[in-house]
Design an enzyme around this catalytic site. Structure first.
Site, PDB file in Angstrom:
ATOM      1  CE  LYS A   1      -1.927   1.577  -3.130  1.00  0.00           C
ATOM      2  NZ  LYS A   1      -3.199   1.153  -2.540  1.00  0.00           N
TER       3      LYS A   1
ATOM      4  N   GLY B   1      -8.591  -7.802  -3.607  1.00  0.00           N
ATOM      5  CA  GLY B   1      -7.870  -7.894  -4.876  1.00  0.00           C
ATOM      6  C   GLY B   1      -7.109  -6.609  -5.140  1.00  0.00           C
TER       7      GLY B   1
ATOM      8  CG  HIS C   1      11.661  20.099   7.665  1.00  0.00           C
ATOM      9  ND1 HIS C   1      11.113  19.298   8.640  1.00  0.00           N
ATOM     10  CD2 HIS C   1      11.371  21.363   8.020  1.00  0.00           C
ATOM     11  CE1 HIS C   1      10.513  20.049   9.539  1.00  0.00           C
ATOM     12  NE2 HIS C   1      10.651  21.314   9.183  1.00  0.00           N
TER      13      HIS C   1
ATOM     14  CG  ASP D   1      -3.247  -1.175   0.195  1.00  0.00           C
ATOM     15  OD1 ASP D   1      -2.300  -1.063  -0.612  1.00  0.00           O
ATOM     16  OD2 ASP D   1      -4.003  -0.236   0.498  1.00  0.00           O
ATOM     17  CB  SER D   2      -6.550  -6.602   0.955  1.00  0.00           C
ATOM     18  OG  SER D   2      -7.097  -6.253  -0.279  1.00  0.00           O
TER      19      SER D   2
ATOM     20  NE  ARG E   1     -18.388   8.062  -0.103  1.00  0.00           N
ATOM     21  CZ  ARG E   1     -17.108   7.689  -0.166  1.00  0.00           C
ATOM     22  NH1 ARG E   1     -16.607   6.910   0.758  1.00  0.00           N
ATOM     23  NH2 ARG E   1     -16.338   8.095  -1.153  1.00  0.00           N
TER      24      ARG E   1
ATOM     25  CD  GLU F   1     -13.423   6.901  -6.472  1.00  0.00           C
ATOM     26  OE1 GLU F   1     -14.347   6.823  -7.313  1.00  0.00           O
ATOM     27  OE2 GLU F   1     -12.404   6.178  -6.518  1.00  0.00           O
TER      28      GLU F   1
END
Ligand SMILES: Nc1ncnc2c1ncn2[C@@H]1O[C@H](COP(=O)(O)OP(=O)(O)OP(=O)(O)O)[C@@H](O)[C@H]1O
Ligand SMILES: O=c1[nH]c(=O)c2[nH+]cn([C@@H]3O[C@H](COP(=O)(O)O)[C@@H](O)[C@H]3O)c2[nH]1
Ligand SMILES: NC(=O)CC[C@H](N)C(=O)O
Ligand SMILES: [Mg+2]
Length: 592
Positions: A448, A294, A238, A297-298, A366, A590
C-alpha cells in the site's frame, strides 16, 4: 484462518464478488499462517504477458540487477523483496523449488528465506542444487541458514529451547589478532550488541566444513556464518523485519557489497516499465475495462492504464447508494477532469437500496451488495463493449484491470509451488465465461505505501493518495441493522462532520481509518427543552499499519466534545454520540 465474513461465498457465488469484498487484512491474516508466500505472482503476470502478444517485453530481471529470493514459506519472505526495493535494488521471489535451469536470466545473488519446516524432516523442502553451482552469492535467513548448513553437513537439529524475539548480536572478528581482526563484509557498519529478531526452534549442532562463525547471540552460537572462500552466508535472525533495526544494512551489505548489485531500480522506472508492458500487452487497438472506486488502489491502477493506452481504458464506478456523501460526484470530477481518466459512473443506488430493504444480517448485506455489483458491472461492461465495437478505431474489450496489491495475492499461492492453484478470490476465473476477459494487475507486486508513492509519482493529488481505505460494501456495513435511505443520510452526514474535524485538527494522516457508524438503537435526550428519542452515532478511528490489528486513536476530550456537539446539532435524527474504544482484536475495524 480468515473470518467467515470475508469469505462469504458459497460455492456458487461468482469469484469477482470477493474482489469487491476484498479486505486487505483478510490476506494479511493468511499471511500470518505458515503459507508459502510466493512467486506465482510474478510468474502469472509474466506468463500472461508472453501468451498474448508474442513479442516479449523485456522483463525487469533482464534490465536490472536482480536478487532472487527463494521462498520457503516464511511469514516475512515478501518483506525481503520489499526491503531490497527500498534500497533501489530489483528483486523477485520464486518458490524454493524453482529449478534455476528453467530461468532464462541469472540473478546477481540468491536469498533463501525462512520457513516453517525443519530441514531434517523427510518432507522438508530443499533448493535446487544448481543454487550452489551457479557461482553467485547466497544468503540464507533462518531456515535458509539451516538449509545451507544441511546441504553442507546435515548438521541441524531441534534446539532445547525455541527462541522468539529480540537478541543482541555479537559480531565475531577474524584475521590478524594484532589489529583486532576484521568484521565480515556482511556486518560492515553493524555494531556489537545490535538488536536482532529471532524466530526459530532449530539450531546448528556444529558449523559445516569450510564455514566460520561471523556472529553469535547468547542462545545462538551460530547466529551468522560464512564460507571461507565462497560467498555463502547464513544468518539465524531476520534482517527483513523492522524488529531488527539494522537489518536493512545487512541486506544492503549482501546485495550491494557482496553481490555487487546496482541500485538503479526506482518507482519511476516501475512506471515506465509498466506502461511499456501494458502497451505491448494490450496492443494498438485492445481495450481495457476496470472497476474503479476512487480508492487509492484502483485510482493508481487506472491512472497507469490511462497513461499507457489513453481512452481505450474504460473505468466504471458503480454508485451503490452506500458510498460516502457526494462521493460518486467527487470521484468523477477528480478522475475525469483531474486525471483525464475515461470514467463512467453508473447510478445503481436505487437497485442496491431496494435490495437492501429489510436486510439486517451483515453477511446477507455483503452478499447482496457483492452480487449486485457484479451484475451491474457486467451489464455496463457489455454496453461499453458494444459501443466500442461500433467504433472503427477500437478493438474488442479483452482485458479487465484490477488494483490488486501484493498482500492481496499472498495467500493465493499454495505452498506446493508453481503447480498451485490461485485462490478464486484473486482472479476472475469466476466471471462468467462470456465476458471473456483477461486480467491486468499492475500493482500486484506492491504494498500500500508503495502504491501511494507510485500515485504521487503519477501526479495523483495528495488528498486522494492519502485517502483512508473505504470498503466495497461501504456505509452499508457501518449502518448496523437495516439500511434505508434515511439511515444512509444520517450516517453520511455524521461521517462528513467527523472527517472534516479530523482534517481540521491535522490528524487525518496519523489515523489509518476513521468513520461514523450508525447504531440501530434509540436513546432519550433533551434538546431545546424537549424530550427526544433518537439514534446514536458511534465514532470509530484506528491506528494500524497492516489493518490486521488496530488500536483506537486517543483523541483528546476537547476534540471529541466538538465532534459530538456538531453531530448532535447538525444531524437530524441523532441525539447521542459515542466513541468506540475497542481495539482489533477483539473488535474489527468495520462494524459488520
Ligand atoms: N463502488 C465501486 N465501483 C467500482 N468498483 C469498486 C467499487 N467499490 C470497490 N470497487 C472495486 O473493488 C476493489 C476493492 O476495493 P478496495 O476498497 O479494497 O480498493 P480501493 O477502493 O481501490 O482502494 P482503498 O483500499 O483505498 O479503498 C477496488 O479496487 C475496485 O476495483
Ligand atoms: O474492499 C473491502 N471490502 C470489504 O468487504 C471489506 N471489509 C472490510 N474491509 C476493510 O478491511 C480492513 C479491515 O477491516 P475489519 O477489521 O473490519 O475486518 C478495513 O480497512 C476495512 O475497511 C473491506 N474492504
Ligand atoms: N523462521 C524460520 O525460518 C524457522 C526455521 C525452522 N523452522 C526453525 O524453527 O528453526
Ligand atoms: Mg475502497
Amino acid at each position: 484462518m480468515p473470518r467467515q465474513n470475508f469469505c462469504p461465498l458459497d460455492s456458487h457465488a461468482p469469484d469477482f464478488f470477493l474482489i469487491f469484498l476484498r479486505p486487505l487484512h483478510f490476506s494479511l491474516l493468511l499471511l500470518q499462517s505458515n503459507f508459502f508466500i510466493s512467486p506465482l505472482i510474478l510468474w502469472t503476470f509474466h506468463s500472461i504477458t508472453m501468451a498474448t502478444d508474442g513479442s516479449d517485453p523485456i522483463p525487469p530481471h533482464k534490465t536490472f540487477d536482480t536478487i532472487l529470493v527463494l521462498d520457503f514459506g516464511s511469514q516475512y519472505s515478501h518483506l525481503i523483496t520489499r526491503r531490497l526495493r527500498e534500497l533501489n535494488i530489483y528483486s523477485e521471489m520464486l518458490p524454493c523449488t524453482q529449478k534455476l535451469a528453467d530461468l532464462d536470466w541469472t540473478p546477481k545473488g540468491i536469498i533463501l528465506s525462512g520457513g516453517p519446516y525443519s530441514v531434517y524432516w523427510d518432507d522438508a523442502p530443499h533448493v535446487d542444487q544448481a543454487v550452489f553451482e551457479i557461482g553467485v552469492p547466497i544468503l540464507g535467513i533462518c531456515y535458509g541458514l539451516q538449509e545451507i548448513a544441511w546441504n553442507f553437513g546435515k548438521n541441524v537439529l531441534a534446539g532445547e529451547k525455541r527462541e522468539y524475539g529480540h537478541a543482541a548480536l555479537k559480531i565475531e572478528r577474524h584475521g590478524d589478532g594484532e589489529t583486532g581482526g576484521h568484521v565480515d563484509k556482511l556486518f560492515a557498519e553493524i555494531e556489537d550488541d545490535t538488536e536482532v529478531w529471532m524466530s526459530h526452534g532449530d539450531k546448528l549442532s556444529h558449523l559445516p566444513e569450510d564455514f566460520i562463525t561471523i556472529a553469535t547471540t547468547k542462545n545462538a552460537p551460530f547466529a551468522g556464518m560464512a564460507h571461507k572462500s565462497k560467498k555463502y552466508y547464513g544468518i539465524q535472525f531476520h534482517p527483513e523485519v523492522t524488529h531488527t533495526p539494522k537489518g536493512k544494512i545487512v541486506l544492503k551489505n549482501f546485495a550491494v557489497d557482496i553481490c555487487q548489485a546496482r541500485t538503479d531500480w526506482t518507482m519511476g522506472k516501475f512506471v515506465d516499465q509498466e506502461i511499456e508492458r501494458i502497451r505491448k500487452l494490450v496492443g494498438d487497438k485492445g481495450q481495457v475495462i476496470g472497476a474503479v472506486s476512487g480508492g487509492v488502489d484502483s485510482t493508481v491502477a487506472a491512472k497507469l492504464m490511462k497513461e499507457a493506452i489513453g481512452d481505450r481504458f474504460h473505468a466504471v464506478l458503480v454508485d451503490n447508494g452506500v458510498l460516502r456523501q457526494d462521493e460518486a460526484k467527487q470521484v468523477k470530477e477528480t478522475l475525469t477532469a483531474g486525471l483525464g481518466i475515461n470514467l463512467t459512473v453508473i447510478d445503481a443506488s436505487k437497485r442496491f437500496l431496494d435490495g437492501l430493504k429489510g436486510v439486517t444480517e451483515p453477511e446477507k448485506k455483503r452478499k447482496f451488495i457483492g452480487n449486485t455489483f457484479i451484475e451491474v458491472f457486467q451489464e455496463t461492461a457489455k454496453q461499453i463493449a458494444a459501443e466500442a465495437h461500433g467504433s472503427s478505431a477500437a478493438g474488442e474489450i479483452e482485458w479487465l484491470l484490477q488494483g490488486t496489491l501484493y498482500p492481496d495475492v499472498i495467500e493465493s499461492i499454495s505452498f506446493k509451488g508453481p503447480s498451485a492453484t490461485i485462490k478464486t478470490h484473486h482472479n476472475v476465473g469466476g466471471l462468467p465465461k462470456d465476458m471473456n476477459l483477461k486480467l491486468i494487475e499492475p500493482l500486484r507486486e506492491l504494498f500500500k505505501d508503495e502504491v501511494r508513492e507510485l500515485g504521487k509519482n503519477l501526479g495523483i493529488p495528495e488528498d486522494l493518495v492519502w485517502r483512508h481505505p473505504f470498503p466495497g460494501p461501504g456505509i452499508a456495513i457501518r449502518i448496523l441493522g437495516e439500511v434505508t435511505p434515511e439511515q444512509v443520510r444520517i450516517a453520511r452526514e455524521a461521517d462528513v462532520i467527523f472527517i472534516e474535524e479530523i482534517k481540521a485538527a491535522g490528524l487525518y494522516r496519523q489515523i489509518s481509518q476513521a468513520f461514523a457508524a450508525l447504531l440501530p438503537v434509540k436513546a432519550v435526550g433533551v434538546m431545546g427543552d424537549k424530550r427526544v428519542h433518537e439514534q446514536m452515532i458511534a465514532l470509530r478511528a484506528v491506528e494500524t499499519t497492516d489493518f490486521m490489528t488496530a488500536d483506537w486513536f486517543p483523541f483528546d476530550g476537547a476534540f471529541l466534545k466538538k465532534v459530538s456537539r456538531r453531530i448532535v446539532n447538525e444531524v437530524d435524527g441523532v441525539c447521542r454520540v459515542v466513541y468506540d474504544i475497542t481495539s482489533k482484536p477483539p473488535g474489527t475495524i468495520e462494524m459488520e
